[in-house]
Structures are given as structure tokens and as C-alpha cells.
Design a protein around this motif. Sequence first.
Motif, PDB file in Angstrom:
ATOM      1  N   THR A 280       0.799  -1.224   0.000  1.00 44.16           N
ATOM      2  CA  THR A 280       0.000   0.000   0.000  1.00 44.16           C
ATOM      3  C   THR A 280       0.830   1.272   0.000  1.00 44.16           C
ATOM      4  N   GLY A 281       2.072   1.169   0.453  1.00 45.14           N
ATOM      5  CA  GLY A 281       2.906   2.359   0.586  1.00 45.14           C
ATOM      6  C   GLY A 281       2.641   3.149   1.845  1.00 45.14           C
ATOM      7  N   TYR A 282       1.827   2.621   2.744  1.00 42.37           N
ATOM      8  CA  TYR A 282       1.499   3.309   3.987  1.00 42.37           C
ATOM      9  C   TYR A 282       1.741   2.358   5.168  1.00 42.37           C
ATOM     10  N   SER A 283       2.138   2.959   6.297  1.00 43.49           N
ATOM     11  CA  SER A 283       2.307   2.166   7.518  1.00 43.49           C
ATOM     12  C   SER A 283       0.940   1.901   8.120  1.00 43.49           C
ATOM     13  N   PRO A 284       0.552   0.639   8.279  1.00 44.37           N
ATOM     14  CA  PRO A 284      -0.795   0.339   8.760  1.00 44.37           C
ATOM     15  C   PRO A 284      -0.918   0.516  10.279  1.00 44.37           C
ATOM     16  N   LEU A 285      -2.149   0.665  10.705  1.00 44.64           N
ATOM     17  CA  LEU A 285      -2.489   0.677  12.127  1.00 44.64           C
ATOM     18  C   LEU A 285      -2.802  -0.754  12.544  1.00 44.64           C
ATOM     19  N   LEU A 286      -2.180  -1.218  13.646  1.00 47.36           N
ATOM     20  CA  LEU A 286      -2.402  -2.573  14.135  1.00 47.36           C
ATOM     21  C   LEU A 286      -3.440  -2.539  15.246  1.00 47.36           C
ATOM     22  N   VAL A 287      -4.457  -3.383  15.121  1.00 50.21           N
ATOM     23  CA  VAL A 287      -5.560  -3.387  16.079  1.00 50.21           C
ATOM     24  C   VAL A 287      -5.735  -4.795  16.632  1.00 50.21           C
ATOM     25  N   GLY A 288      -5.599  -4.943  17.934  1.00 48.35           N
ATOM     26  CA  GLY A 288      -5.895  -6.204  18.607  1.00 48.35           C
ATOM     27  C   GLY A 288      -7.371  -6.271  18.913  1.00 48.35           C
ATOM     28  N   MET A 289      -8.015  -7.317  18.457  1.00 42.70           N
ATOM     29  CA  MET A 289      -9.475  -7.397  18.557  1.00 42.70           C
ATOM     30  C   MET A 289      -9.917  -8.042  19.870  1.00 42.70           C
ATOM     31  N   ASP A 290      -9.468  -7.471  20.952  1.00 42.44           N
ATOM     32  CA  ASP A 290      -9.984  -7.748  22.288  1.00 42.44           C
ATOM     33  C   ASP A 290      -9.708  -6.510  23.121  1.00 42.44           C
ATOM     34  N   ALA A 291      -9.962  -6.584  24.427  1.00 39.00           N
ATOM     35  CA  ALA A 291      -9.855  -5.373  25.248  1.00 39.00           C
ATOM     36  C   ALA A 291      -8.427  -4.846  25.300  1.00 39.00           C
ATOM     37  N   TYR A 292      -7.448  -5.748  25.565  1.00 38.00           N
ATOM     38  CA  TYR A 292      -6.072  -5.254  25.687  1.00 38.00           C
ATOM     39  C   TYR A 292      -5.005  -6.317  25.428  1.00 38.00           C
ATOM     40  N   ASN A 293      -5.350  -7.590  25.429  1.00 36.28           N
ATOM     41  CA  ASN A 293      -4.335  -8.638  25.370  1.00 36.28           C
ATOM     42  C   ASN A 293      -3.447  -8.538  24.133  1.00 36.28           C
ATOM     43  N   ILE A 294      -4.071  -8.553  22.968  1.00 37.11           N
ATOM     44  CA  ILE A 294      -3.295  -8.605  21.721  1.00 37.11           C
ATOM     45  C   ILE A 294      -2.532  -7.315  21.509  1.00 37.11           C
ATOM     46  N   ALA A 295      -3.194  -6.180  21.708  1.00 36.20           N
ATOM     47  CA  ALA A 295      -2.519  -4.894  21.506  1.00 36.20           C
ATOM     48  C   ALA A 295      -1.335  -4.740  22.452  1.00 36.20           C
ATOM     49  N   SER A 296      -1.481  -5.205  23.684  1.00 34.54           N
ATOM     50  CA  SER A 296      -0.389  -5.093  24.657  1.00 34.54           C
ATOM     51  C   SER A 296       0.807  -5.918  24.225  1.00 34.54           C
ATOM     52  N   GLN A 297       0.570  -7.146  23.769  1.00 35.40           N
ATOM     53  CA  GLN A 297       1.671  -8.001  23.331  1.00 35.40           C
ATOM     54  C   GLN A 297       2.333  -7.434  22.070  1.00 35.40           C
TER      55      GLN A 297
END
Length: 878
Positions: free
Chosen positions: A768-785
Motif C-alpha cells: 500500500t505504501g502506507y504504515s498500517p495501524l495494528l488493532v488487537g481485537m480484544d480489550a487489551y491482550n493482543i494490543a499489549s503483546q
Amino acid sequence: MFSYRMPSHEAEHAKAFQLSDVQDIRPAVSIIVPTLNEAENIDRILGDIIDSVREHFNFEIIVTDGGSTDGTCESANRWASRHPIRLVRNDGPGGLAEDVFSAAAKARFPILVVLDADGSHPASSIPDLVRPLASGRFDMAVGSRYVEGGRTVGWPLHRRLLSRLGGAFASPFTDVSDPLSGFFAVKRDRLLAAGSHAEGFKIGLEAIFAGGDALTVTEVPISFTDRIKGKSKIGARQFAAYLGQLVRFSRGTDTSDTFHRFAVVGFAGFVLDFAIVSMMRILGADITVAHMSGFCFAALFNYLAHAEWSFKDRAGNSTRFARFLLLSVLALAMRGGFIATASDLGLPFLWVLMLGIAGGGIVSYVGNEFYVFRSDTFLPSTTRWKLASVAVAAYVVMIRIVYQGSIDLIPQEAYYWNYAQHPALGYLDHPPMVAWLIWLGTSIFGNSEFGVRAGATLCWLLTAFFLFRLTDNLFGRTSAFLALLLVSILPFFFAIGTVMTPDAPLTAAWAGALYFLERGLIGRRRRAWLGVGICIGLGMLSKYTIALLGPATIVFLIIHPQSRHWFLSKWPYLCAAIAIALFSPVILWNATHDWASFQFQGSRRWLADIRFSTHTLSMFITALLGPVGLALAGITMARLVRLADHLAMRGPATFILVFTLVPLSVFLGFSLLHGVKLNWTGPLWLALLPAMAKIVADAVKQGRRARLVAALKVGTATSILCFALFLHYLALGLPFTGYSSTLRGLPIAWEEFSAGAEQIKAKVAAETGYSPLLVGMDAYNIASQLGFYGQGRTALDDITSQNLFGQNGLMFGTWHAGKASAGRVVILYGVKENSVSGEELAKWFDTIGPVERRAVQKNGSVAGTFFYRVGYGFRQPT
């Protein structure tokens, strides 16, 4: 029956009263003064002794000299011409021990007093030491610097600390506060009973150890001053001799031949181990299978060689091979920790293997020496349990440390690491203490698993320290060691020293608060209330539940008549003011954030949907304490309820019951209408642990409750085996044992998951040529890791959780608020397929791709699966 240790100031008053009936007795005393080049001090000390005792006793002074060349003996002979003084010359290699025992053998009188010739000990205290023996109530009296009324004058801090440390080393063998004192009175036959094996320079400790449980000892406060003239004889040689003395007490190797044979066998086992592991690695075996195979062969070789050669003089028994198997598993697990840590550090294979063998070898050496091939020298049962408690605690601390850097963070730890990356005075779901400790640990040890968890180790050590002191105050030293054992093996307390969550600092603060509360309420120490305030304030910065100690304290003050006067004292109110002052940062944060945290932890929980969960709470308590802990807790509660009406036990029994039952009743009441969590009741059991330890201590001392003692032995072995193997499984796996195939279950493969997520991110960015936003699809577990394991590769600004879609993201909702997301490419990650497959997600994007699946591998095995989906052109739905 429980016994309570009388506060020391009351004990001293009682002792003074009891001794008044022997003031008119004129005992006969032999005073032994060991010397070695003390010409500058001998005249003064002999004069002080004579002035102090001639009005009280029939006496003789024996100057026992170890080979002085400075005129000490000549001075002693001059005094001998005018006073009842004898000089005994000793030219043998036995040192101070031989000097004292040769004098004791020649002494005329049944009571002996030993004091150094350097003038450090006050000769004026000799009558205070002799009277307890003359009365017939005690066999020995120790001049103590560390009981109330005793003091040390002129020593710098480092010497005080070394003295305390040396005394701590001896604590498994005696309850005496100052076991290294060189100033004591003892019955002659008791001292001579220790003479045949005595070595070193701590003669009083020899007599205490030889006397065992049958020796009655009291401590007399003295004022110790450093020598004014001459040079101290204490150095590295004396310290080594002292350590050798303790090893001998512990039934360790007592001859150099035995040690040399042990070393030869150990080296041969090392070579065999190294060869097998290296060969298996060459043949393609993974590190886990290779190191375990090499260990098994080497351990069996070592056992046979030790049994037939190293320790051939030590008789075996039917349980020796079972002890060997237990030790082998513990050594294997420790070795695995060293291998995992060395591998994570990127060290060459040779170093990895050598460190692993060395780590396991330390456990093998200590275990074989003191446990598997232990000598048949008699040790009192209480001493055996004290030594076992120290060994278990040391092993548990060490194995946690060696594994903490090689096991992936659990999601909660990664979430609190994200706390530390967003410094604040408070957070939505917890106070800031956990973030501060993680910041401190990672500042020292880097952004690593070990850096995150370093604070957990510190908190456990503080918990153990305060619990030990609390139990010692209530029920004595043996119970204190058994409390140390319990806090090492019960599941909740093992967990809070392993992972970094708010429960770790909360438990440490709770233990500190209980210690100071006992000192204030039972020990009647006014300044202890300051410690209570500090601990509760720090605990409130960790988790709000420590506030339950407040109503518990009020309940105790109401139902304990001797404590009601505190209501009219300034100290409890000063305690509350200190706690509030320390907690004020959280109050300030809430005041500027619409009281978010107070609502989250307070009204939100109490207004939640009504559901009965008392049965769940009971199961959680069982999990926190384990079977042995739960059984002990039940027995102890029943005993305490019966003893609470007993006058002698009213204070301590009431203290333990109140500070256990009041917090527990709150959780029980809450569970009638609301859901509960596993960890909630963990810290409150600290109040009950001293009494649980006392139950075991009484059983050990009295030879009763054999089934209970046997169950504790089995429970201890089972607990440390399970803990050790579980840590090995998390870090290196176990042969023929796979993983759960879900990332949600255990802290396994989160680093590998994040690496896979980074690969997907890089691919999308390239397309895409753009830095994507990473989203963990739970309250905090995935995003925190993703935040922790993506550090250095993924900025935290490019990570958030399901809050992006209007769902609960806890603090991620705050951290991501205000950041521009419109039009961005978004990668959705989930560990459950339905978290990323919902059709409603399409309305948030211009276009959205299909759900993709990827397996995560660890150590060559599938450890889990995650799902992802790419959305293009993020937008708010209309």
C-alpha cells in the motif's frame, strides 16, 4: 496449644522480678578469658572482672592463651600472684575453641562465664548472666546486643549489617537473637558436651547447638563497644571457619577427603553430560531432548559413584533413591532455566551448555550433600524443618529468577508495560504502582521480560521478610521458618513472585501493614503506626483492596479491650493521614479524569448484573491455597476460634481472626450478588499464615499429627516439582508434550506471534505504501503483546485495541484518543476467528479483505493460531 511471645520489655521486667529471689545466693563461678596478643587490654579487663564479681561470687579467672608473644602471659602471671587467676597456655592448632575447652576442662566451678579480652564486653554484666543459671531455671545466658535494652556502640553501619547477616545464617539452629555473642554464662557440663567436635571461634553457638532443644537459654541485654586498643582477630579465616561450622551443623561434608571424592565424581559426570548432549545435538536432536538426555545419564552415574565411593561412609536407607529422583527433577528444571536464559542472550552453544550444566550442578551438589546422602548425625526435628524451609525458599527464588527472562509475558504484564510507556499518576483500571515498578525494572535491565518482572521478585522478598518477622513476633522462630516455607509453596504466593501484576506490590504492602499492625496493637509500639500508614498508602497505590485493613483495624480495636485506648491516641489518625498523603496522586488523577478509576473499581462493580458466585469464590480460594494450604487453613481456623476465648491467646488469636475474616467477609458478601475474580482473596491469607505455621511447628515439636506433617512433606515436594516443571515447559517445553494450540491459554509463543504480525505488517506496508495501524481485537491482550514484542519495530502510536470500533479497550481508549485514524489501512488481529469475521466490521472501511489464518510455532511445535484481516480506508460508520 499456641504460645505467644511476651513483648521483650515485659519479659525483662518479669525476669528481673523472678531473679530477685536469688540476690542473696553466692554462686561459685569460673570466668574464662581467651587471649591472643592482648597485652594492651589484659590489665584493664582483669581489673574490671574482679571489681564486678568479688562482691557477688566465689570466683576464679582462667586466662587461656593461644600463643601470645607480646607479654600477655607475663601480665596474667603478675595478676595471678595477687588474685585467684590461673594462666593456661595452649600451643595446639585448635584455635579459640581448643583454648576455651581446655580451660573449661580445668575449671573448678560448675558455672562458667566466657568473655573476650578485648574489652568489648562489659564485665559489669557478669552478675546478670550468672544469676539465671544460679537460680536453676536456665542452662545458659547469652549477653545479647539485639534484645531490647542491648546496644552496639561505635560500630559503623557495614559492621552492624555483617553482624546481623552472620546471626541470620545461624538462625536455623537457634532462636537466640545474638547467637554470635562471645559473652555468655553456661553450665560447665553443657559446654564440655560440645567439646569433642567443636571448631572455629563461636564457642557459644557450639554449646547452643550441642544442647539442642533440651538446652534452656535466656538472653541478657548488654552494651557492646568496639575495642579501644589492639587489633581485631576477626578476618577471612575466621569467617570461613564460621561457615564451616554451619555446614557441619547442617550435616554436611566434614572431611577434605569426602569433598575431593565428590569433586572428582562431579567432574566425571560433567564430561559424560557434555559428551552426550553434544553428540545428540550433532545427530539433530533439539536442545530440550538433548539436555534432558545428557542430564539423566550423568545424574545416574553420579548417584552410583557417590553411593559407592564419595559417601560410602554414610549409611543408606529405603528413601534415599526417592530423594535422589526428587533432587534430579529439581536440578533438571534449574538447568533448563540456565539454558533458556543463555539461549535468549544469544550465547554460543558451548556457553549455553556449560552454564546449564553448572546451574543444575549447583542444585545437585547441595542436594546430594545435605539431602540425598545426608549423614546420620542427630538433628532436632525443628532444626531439620528450619533448614528445609530455607532450602525450599532459596530454590523457589532462584528458579523464578533464572526463568523470568525466558518466558513470554502474560497479556496482563504486557498491558502494564504499556502503562509504564504512558507515565501517569493513575490509570482507569489500576493505580500506578505496577507501572512505576516496571519502569524501574526496565530502566535497569532493559525492555525485557526480566526487566518487567524484576519488581515481582523484590515484592516477594519483602512479603517473605515481613511475614517472617510477624510470625516470629507472634509464635517464635520455628513457626517463622515454617511460614517462610508456606509462602514459598502456596500457589498464590509463588505466582505473585513470578509475574508482575498489581498483586505483587499489594501483597508486599499487605504483609508490611500486618507486621506493623501487630507491633502497634499487640506489641504496643506507638511508632509502629507510622509503618502501618506507609504500607497502606503504598498498598493503595497498588490496589484499592488493601483499604479493607482499615475496617478490620477498627473491629479489632472495638473487640480487644486492651487496644481501645488507641481511639484516644493521635497515632492511628496520624497513620490515616500518612496513608492518604501517599495515596493523594491517585486522588488527584481521578479528580482531573471525572473520577474514572473510582467509578470503574467501585460503582461499576457494585452495580453490575446480579449473579451468585460464592461457589466460584470457594473454588478460587482452593486454587490459591492448594490442597495442603486449604487443609491447614481449615484446621487453623477451627483452633483459633476455640482459643480466642483463652486469656493468654486472646490478643494474637483475635488479631489473626479479625484480619482474616473481616476482609474475607467482604468478598463473601460481594459474591452473593456479583461475580468474583481468582486473585482477589490472595493477600488476606497472609494474616492466617503465622497460625498455620504454628500448627505445624507444634506438631513437629511434640511429635503429633503425623499425617499432617507427612501431608506437608508430600505437598511441599509436589508443589516445587510442579512449579519447576511448569516453568521448564513454558520456556523450553517437555519431550513428547505439545502445546495447547491456543495463544489465550499460557504465556507461550507471544513473541513468535508478534514476529508473524510484523511480517504481515511489512507486507501490507509494501503493497500500500502506507504504515498500517495494528488493532488487537480484544480489550487489551493482543494490543499489549504487539506493543511489547514490537518495540523498536512498531511505534506504540500505531497500535490500539477494539476501542477503535467503539468497544471496551480500557486504557487503549485513552492512549489512542485524538489520534487521526481516518483513511488509514488497518490490520485486525484476533486469537478467535469470530473477533475479526463479523460482517459489521465492513461498515468501518471503504473495503475490507478476507479473514486469514496463520499458525504460530515454538520450538518446532505449533503453539497457537491467530487470525487477521486487512481493512482499507478506515472511516466512522454513518
